[in-house]
Design an enzyme around this catalytic site. Structure first.
Site, PDB file in Angstrom:
ATOM      1  N   GLU A   1       0.844  -1.212   0.000  1.00 46.33           N
ATOM      2  CA  GLU A   1       0.000   0.000   0.000  1.00 46.33           C
ATOM      3  C   GLU A   1       0.877   1.260   0.000  1.00 46.33           C
ATOM      4  O   GLU A   1       0.544   2.249  -0.644  1.00 46.33           O
ATOM      5  CB  GLU A   1      -0.937   0.019   1.202  1.00 46.33           C
ATOM      6  CG  GLU A   1      -1.944  -1.114   1.221  1.00 46.33           C
ATOM      7  CD  GLU A   1      -2.730  -1.238  -0.072  1.00 46.33           C
ATOM      8  OE1 GLU A   1      -3.216  -0.216  -0.577  1.00 46.33           O
ATOM      9  OE2 GLU A   1      -2.828  -2.362  -0.599  1.00 46.33           O
TER      10      GLU A   1
ATOM     11  N   TRP B   1       1.784   1.748  -3.454  1.00 48.08           N
ATOM     12  CA  TRP B   1       0.687   2.388  -4.222  1.00 48.08           C
ATOM     13  C   TRP B   1       0.769   3.904  -4.074  1.00 48.08           C
ATOM     14  O   TRP B   1       0.562   4.657  -5.015  1.00 48.08           O
ATOM     15  CB  TRP B   1      -0.685   1.924  -3.720  1.00 48.08           C
ATOM     16  CG  TRP B   1      -1.249   0.740  -4.441  1.00 48.08           C
ATOM     17  CD1 TRP B   1      -1.339  -0.533  -3.962  1.00 48.08           C
ATOM     18  CD2 TRP B   1      -1.825   0.702  -5.772  1.00 48.08           C
ATOM     19  NE1 TRP B   1      -1.926  -1.354  -4.906  1.00 48.08           N
ATOM     20  CE2 TRP B   1      -2.234  -0.618  -6.026  1.00 48.08           C
ATOM     21  CE3 TRP B   1      -2.020   1.660  -6.765  1.00 48.08           C
ATOM     22  CZ2 TRP B   1      -2.838  -1.014  -7.219  1.00 48.08           C
ATOM     23  CZ3 TRP B   1      -2.612   1.280  -7.962  1.00 48.08           C
ATOM     24  CH2 TRP B   1      -3.014  -0.041  -8.181  1.00 48.08           C
TER      25      TRP B   1
ATOM     26  N   TRP C   1     -21.904  12.901 -18.782  1.00 43.00           N
ATOM     27  CA  TRP C   1     -22.436  12.216 -17.604  1.00 43.00           C
ATOM     28  C   TRP C   1     -23.893  12.619 -17.393  1.00 43.00           C
ATOM     29  O   TRP C   1     -24.169  13.800 -17.189  1.00 43.00           O
ATOM     30  CB  TRP C   1     -21.614  12.583 -16.376  1.00 43.00           C
ATOM     31  CG  TRP C   1     -20.158  12.264 -16.507  1.00 43.00           C
ATOM     32  CD1 TRP C   1     -19.177  13.065 -16.999  1.00 43.00           C
ATOM     33  CD2 TRP C   1     -19.527  11.035 -16.149  1.00 43.00           C
ATOM     34  NE1 TRP C   1     -17.957  12.425 -16.970  1.00 43.00           N
ATOM     35  CE2 TRP C   1     -18.144  11.169 -16.446  1.00 43.00           C
ATOM     36  CE3 TRP C   1     -19.974   9.829 -15.603  1.00 43.00           C
ATOM     37  CZ2 TRP C   1     -17.224  10.162 -16.228  1.00 43.00           C
ATOM     38  CZ3 TRP C   1     -19.055   8.821 -15.370  1.00 43.00           C
ATOM     39  CH2 TRP C   1     -17.694   8.983 -15.683  1.00 43.00           C
TER      40      TRP C   1
ATOM     41  N   ASN D   1     -10.515   2.665   3.322  1.00 36.57           N
ATOM     42  CA  ASN D   1     -10.193   2.458   1.901  1.00 36.57           C
ATOM     43  C   ASN D   1     -11.253   1.650   1.152  1.00 36.57           C
ATOM     44  O   ASN D   1     -11.650   1.998   0.041  1.00 36.57           O
ATOM     45  CB  ASN D   1      -8.831   1.775   1.759  1.00 36.57           C
ATOM     46  CG  ASN D   1      -8.465   1.571   0.300  1.00 36.57           C
ATOM     47  OD1 ASN D   1      -8.374   2.527  -0.457  1.00 36.57           O
ATOM     48  ND2 ASN D   1      -8.308   0.327  -0.108  1.00 36.57           N
TER      49      ASN D   1
ATOM     50  N   TRP E   1     -16.550  11.669 -12.181  1.00 35.83           N
ATOM     51  CA  TRP E   1     -15.663  11.380 -11.053  1.00 35.83           C
ATOM     52  C   TRP E   1     -15.027  12.652 -10.486  1.00 35.83           C
ATOM     53  O   TRP E   1     -14.712  12.729  -9.297  1.00 35.83           O
ATOM     54  CB  TRP E   1     -14.576  10.377 -11.455  1.00 35.83           C
ATOM     55  CG  TRP E   1     -13.575  10.882 -12.473  1.00 35.83           C
ATOM     56  CD1 TRP E   1     -13.630  10.706 -13.814  1.00 35.83           C
ATOM     57  CD2 TRP E   1     -12.376  11.643 -12.218  1.00 35.83           C
ATOM     58  NE1 TRP E   1     -12.555  11.312 -14.428  1.00 35.83           N
ATOM     59  CE2 TRP E   1     -11.763  11.888 -13.467  1.00 35.83           C
ATOM     60  CE3 TRP E   1     -11.762  12.138 -11.076  1.00 35.83           C
ATOM     61  CZ2 TRP E   1     -10.572  12.607 -13.595  1.00 35.83           C
ATOM     62  CZ3 TRP E   1     -10.573  12.858 -11.205  1.00 35.83           C
ATOM     63  CH2 TRP E   1      -9.998  13.081 -12.455  1.00 35.83           C
TER      64      TRP E   1
ATOM     65  N   TRP F   1      -9.710   7.968  -7.356  1.00 31.27           N
ATOM     66  CA  TRP F   1     -10.953   8.263  -8.089  1.00 31.27           C
ATOM     67  C   TRP F   1     -10.896   7.740  -9.514  1.00 31.27           C
ATOM     68  O   TRP F   1     -11.849   7.156 -10.025  1.00 31.27           O
ATOM     69  CB  TRP F   1     -11.251   9.769  -8.064  1.00 31.27           C
ATOM     70  CG  TRP F   1     -12.078  10.100  -6.862  1.00 31.27           C
ATOM     71  CD1 TRP F   1     -11.624  10.557  -5.658  1.00 31.27           C
ATOM     72  CD2 TRP F   1     -13.490   9.922  -6.717  1.00 31.27           C
ATOM     73  NE1 TRP F   1     -12.672  10.682  -4.784  1.00 31.27           N
ATOM     74  CE2 TRP F   1     -13.834  10.306  -5.411  1.00 31.27           C
ATOM     75  CE3 TRP F   1     -14.503   9.483  -7.565  1.00 31.27           C
ATOM     76  CZ2 TRP F   1     -15.142  10.253  -4.926  1.00 31.27           C
ATOM     77  CZ3 TRP F   1     -15.808   9.436  -7.091  1.00 31.27           C
ATOM     78  CH2 TRP F   1     -16.121   9.807  -5.795  1.00 31.27           C
TER      79      TRP F   1
HETATM   80  C1  LIG Z   1     -11.500   7.208  -4.245  1.00 35.15           C
HETATM   81  C2  LIG Z   1     -10.284   7.154  -3.370  1.00 35.15           C
HETATM   82  C3  LIG Z   1      -9.723   8.330  -2.875  1.00 35.15           C
HETATM   83  C4  LIG Z   1      -8.576   8.291  -2.067  1.00 35.15           C
HETATM   84  N1  LIG Z   1      -8.049   9.475  -1.599  1.00 35.15           N
HETATM   85  C5  LIG Z   1      -6.938   9.450  -0.838  1.00 35.15           C
HETATM   86  C6  LIG Z   1      -6.359  10.664  -0.361  1.00 35.15           C
HETATM   87  O1  LIG Z   1      -6.808  11.775  -0.679  1.00 35.15           O
HETATM   88  N2  LIG Z   1      -5.271  10.570   0.457  1.00 35.15           N
HETATM   89  C7  LIG Z   1      -4.717   9.361   0.799  1.00 35.15           C
HETATM   90  O2  LIG Z   1      -3.733   9.342   1.550  1.00 35.15           O
HETATM   91  N3  LIG Z   1      -5.216   8.212   0.328  1.00 35.15           N
HETATM   92  C8  LIG Z   1      -6.310   8.207  -0.463  1.00 35.15           C
HETATM   93  N4  LIG Z   1      -6.840   7.035  -0.906  1.00 35.15           N
HETATM   94  C9  LIG Z   1      -6.135   5.780  -0.604  1.00 35.15           C
HETATM   95  C10 LIG Z   1      -6.583   5.057   0.688  1.00 35.15           C
HETATM   96  O3  LIG Z   1      -7.968   4.927   0.717  1.00 35.15           O
HETATM   97  C11 LIG Z   1      -6.105   5.750   1.954  1.00 35.15           C
HETATM   98  O4  LIG Z   1      -4.731   6.025   1.869  1.00 35.15           O
HETATM   99  C12 LIG Z   1      -6.329   4.880   3.187  1.00 35.15           C
HETATM  100  O5  LIG Z   1      -7.683   4.562   3.323  1.00 35.15           O
HETATM  101  C13 LIG Z   1      -5.843   5.608   4.422  1.00 35.15           C
HETATM  102  O6  LIG Z   1      -6.065   4.843   5.577  1.00 35.15           O
HETATM  103  P1  LIG Z   1      -4.862   4.205   6.383  1.00 35.15           P
HETATM  104  O7  LIG Z   1      -3.800   5.212   6.625  1.00 35.15           O
HETATM  105  O8  LIG Z   1      -5.428   3.512   7.556  1.00 35.15           O
HETATM  106  O9  LIG Z   1      -4.315   3.166   5.305  1.00 35.15           O
HETATM  107  P2  LIG Z   1      -3.458   1.845   5.434  1.00 35.15           P
HETATM  108  O10 LIG Z   1      -4.264   0.777   4.829  1.00 35.15           O
HETATM  109  O11 LIG Z   1      -2.898   1.639   6.774  1.00 35.15           O
HETATM  110  O12 LIG Z   1      -2.273   2.139   4.393  1.00 35.15           O
HETATM  111  C14 LIG Z   1      -1.052   2.790   4.786  1.00 35.15           C
HETATM  112  C15 LIG Z   1      -0.768   3.959   3.892  1.00 35.15           C
HETATM  113  O13 LIG Z   1      -0.579   3.537   2.549  1.00 35.15           O
HETATM  114  C16 LIG Z   1      -1.072   4.527   1.653  1.00 35.15           C
HETATM  115  N5  LIG Z   1      -2.144   3.947   0.856  1.00 35.15           N
HETATM  116  C17 LIG Z   1      -2.955   2.937   1.197  1.00 35.15           C
HETATM  117  N6  LIG Z   1      -3.790   2.627   0.181  1.00 35.15           N
HETATM  118  C18 LIG Z   1      -3.489   3.472  -0.814  1.00 35.15           C
HETATM  119  C19 LIG Z   1      -4.000   3.662  -2.127  1.00 35.15           C
HETATM  120  N7  LIG Z   1      -4.973   2.905  -2.622  1.00 35.15           N
HETATM  121  N8  LIG Z   1      -3.480   4.649  -2.883  1.00 35.15           N
HETATM  122  C20 LIG Z   1      -2.477   5.422  -2.414  1.00 35.15           C
HETATM  123  N9  LIG Z   1      -1.950   5.278  -1.191  1.00 35.15           N
HETATM  124  C21 LIG Z   1      -2.451   4.326  -0.396  1.00 35.15           C
HETATM  125  C22 LIG Z   1      -1.619   5.663   2.506  1.00 35.15           C
HETATM  126  O14 LIG Z   1      -0.614   6.646   2.623  1.00 35.15           O
HETATM  127  C23 LIG Z   1      -1.899   4.976   3.826  1.00 35.15           C
HETATM  128  O15 LIG Z   1      -1.860   5.834   4.918  1.00 35.15           O
HETATM  129  C24 LIG Z   1      -7.976   7.043  -1.744  1.00 35.15           C
HETATM  130  C25 LIG Z   1      -8.541   5.869  -2.252  1.00 35.15           C
HETATM  131  C26 LIG Z   1      -9.676   5.921  -3.056  1.00 35.15           C
HETATM  132  C27 LIG Z   1     -10.257   4.651  -3.585  1.00 35.15           C
END
Ligand SMILES: Cc1cc2nc3c(=O)[nH]c(=O)nc-3n(C[C@H](O)[C@H](O)[C@H](O)COP(=O)(O)OP(=O)(O)OC[C@H]3O[C@@H](n4cnc5c(N)ncnc54)[C@H](O)[C@@H]3O)c2cc1C
Length: 471
Positions: free
Chosen positions: A277, A280, A308, A343, A361, A384
């Protein structure tokens, strides 16, 4: 050591440990840390914006620690293009360091500031801090940026060496920081908590997350005890499965290198899923840097001119958590209340807006941007565009989440729904996912009165989405 202070312009690195900019700056002279509240970034935000409160709390913590060392955190309000040259001149600084930011607006701003300062005789050095690999440090064999995650992640892992994630040490001793007493009076802050004019003073009550570097450390320590189960629990919003560190990563109250070290030292299967992650996150950062237009438009040209057909009233219902789809509504209410969304729910809520409500979107992206405490342009546009099937390595256009089966699968007992949509708490575990399908409902509950009937029908909207995308 050069006695004139070296400015360290803090931005997305609001901490005092494992800090590339501070560490580099300390090699050149006593450091004066600076933070500038830029009206261009604050305009349009509500007075109780959670991000402003989060930043103020992190800055307060830094300032307290720097003052204990006899130094100061200079906090200024105004256009950094004017503020930084003034601070440099008033304080006699000849060097400025900052950590690189990859968002299009930030890149333009930083280039302009560098030019202004250099004309004034101040040398400027930008440092990598926010990511492990930046810009075009990772390119395909053909020298092209990666647009598919799996080969990017493979290359990321292959290029990783201990030096990539080694800590940048910060010397927390008075002699490595500029003395507060040596600063002109106008740059010495007062004793009041840091606040931004026009914003509710440190609206911390609205935050459901611990703030500052201390808050990040507490979350990290807690997550370290759970990281091995990350892979198993991360998709269930009612379970404590994820790290909740995103806002801290966004504002740099924790170092990405420290998180990589945690994952590698733990080494469990769960830790490796989590590391993925973090990759990602870097994938989207390099994507935005290479393709800045992705902020404004669909990455895949084929979808740039989609018309849309979605309705404004449906957009409003989605924002308010009143669509009649319980998991979507719970997710949207969590966002509004806490500034966070799990997420799995970001994927479900985004897919619902685009493929059930047939709304652009970009409207959803902007709404998330206005609400998320962890809002990050690269991750948000990436997420998105993934959900909308318009992005790089996105969900295929014909794959459409069913909001009811997602609910049954990832919130089977309805714990999460009950927490955020209390009017549904009286329903049993079967009815709670789709009250309109229930054969019987409690007498006290009336669909349409106590909770909305679904604003669209998933099956028919799905067909419309397939027609729209497949055209
Ligand atoms: C539509 C959509 C919008 C999102 N907008 C954002 C946003 O504005 N800011 C943001 O930080 N993340 C975003 N994410 C990614 C992800 O949802 C969040 O990072 C995550 O939910 C944060 O929770 P956590 O720190 O507990 O994540 P954990 O699951 O603990 O992951 C650890 C870290 O990995 C990174 N990460 C995890 N998943 C992703 C991912 N899919 N893409 C990029 N980085 C990721 C984040 O920095 C996160 O803090 C988005 C995902 C989607 C589907």
């Amino acid at each position: 050591m050069n006695p004139s202070p070296v400015l360290c312009w803090l931005r997305r690195d609001l901490r005092l440990s494992d800090h590339a900019t501070l560490s580099r700056a300390q090699q050149c002279g006593p450091v004066l840390a600076v933070f500038v509240f830029d009206p261009a970034l604050l305009t349009g935000l509500p007075a109780n914006d959670k991000r402003v409160a989060f930043i103020c709390a992190a800055l307060d913590e830094i300032r307290t620690r720097l003052r204990a060392l006899g130094s100061e955190l200079v906090v200024s309000y105004g256009d950094p293009q004017q503020q930084l040259p003034c601070i440099a001149q008033d304080c006699g600084a000849r060097q400025l360091f900052f950590a690189r930011d990859y968002e299009p607006m930030a890149l333009a701003r930083d280039a302009a500031i560098t030019q202004i300062l250099e004309t004034q005789g101040v040398t400027v050095e930008a440092v990598k801090d926010q990511v492990v690999f930046e810009q075009d440090e990772l390119l395909s064999k053909a020298g092209q940026p990666y647009t598919v995650f799996t080969p990017y992640a493979r290359a990321w892992r292959a290029q990783l060496t201990p030096a990539s994630y080694a800590a940048w040490p910060v010397k927390l001793e008075s002699r490595y920081f500029a003395a507060r007493d040596s600063l002109p009076a106008q740059w010495r802050g007062d004793e009041k908590p840091i606040a931004v004019p026009g914003f509710a003073n440190a609206n911390l009550a609205a935050l459901t997350i611990q703030t500052g570097e201390r808050g990040a450390r507490a979350l990290l320590q807690d997550f370290a005890t759970r990281i091995a189960r990350y892979g198993e629990l991360r998709d269930y919003p009612a379970r404590k499965g994820v790290s909740y560190l995103s806002a801290h990563l966004r504002f740099g109250t924790v170092s990405i290198r420290e998180l990589v070290r945690l994952a590698l030292e733990d080494g469990s299967a769960g830790a490796m899923v989590w590391l993925n992650e973090l990759i990602w996150r870097e994938f989207y950062q390099q994507w935005l840097w290479h393709f800045p237009e992705a902020e404004q438009t669909s990455f895949k040209p084929a979808y740039r001119n989609l018309v849309w057909p979605g309705e404004d009233s449906h957009f409003d219902a989605w924002c308010a958590g009143q669509t009649g789809y319980p998991l979507v509504d719970a997710a949207m209410r969590q966002l509004k209340l806490s500034g966070y969304m799990h997420n799995r729910l970001r994927m479900v809520a985004a897919s619902f807006l685009v493929k059930d409500l047939l709304i652009d979107w970009q409207r959803g992206e902007r709404y998330f941007a206005s609400q998320l405490l962890d809002y990050d342009m690269a991750a948000n546009c990436g997420g998105w565009q993934w959900a909308a099937s318009t992005g790089c390595d996105a969900q295929p256009w014909f794959r459409i989440f069913n909001p009811v089966t997602q609910s049954q699968k990832f919130d089977a007992d309805g714990h999460f729904i009950r927490r955020y949509v209390p009017e549904l708490a009286v329903l049993d575990n079967k009815a709670i996912h789709a009250p309109w399908l229930a054969k019987t409902l409690p007498e006290t509950f009336l669909l349409g009165r106590d909770y909305p009937a679904p604003i669209v029908e998933h099956a028919s909207q799905r067909e419309k989405a397939l027609a729209l995308f497949g055209r």
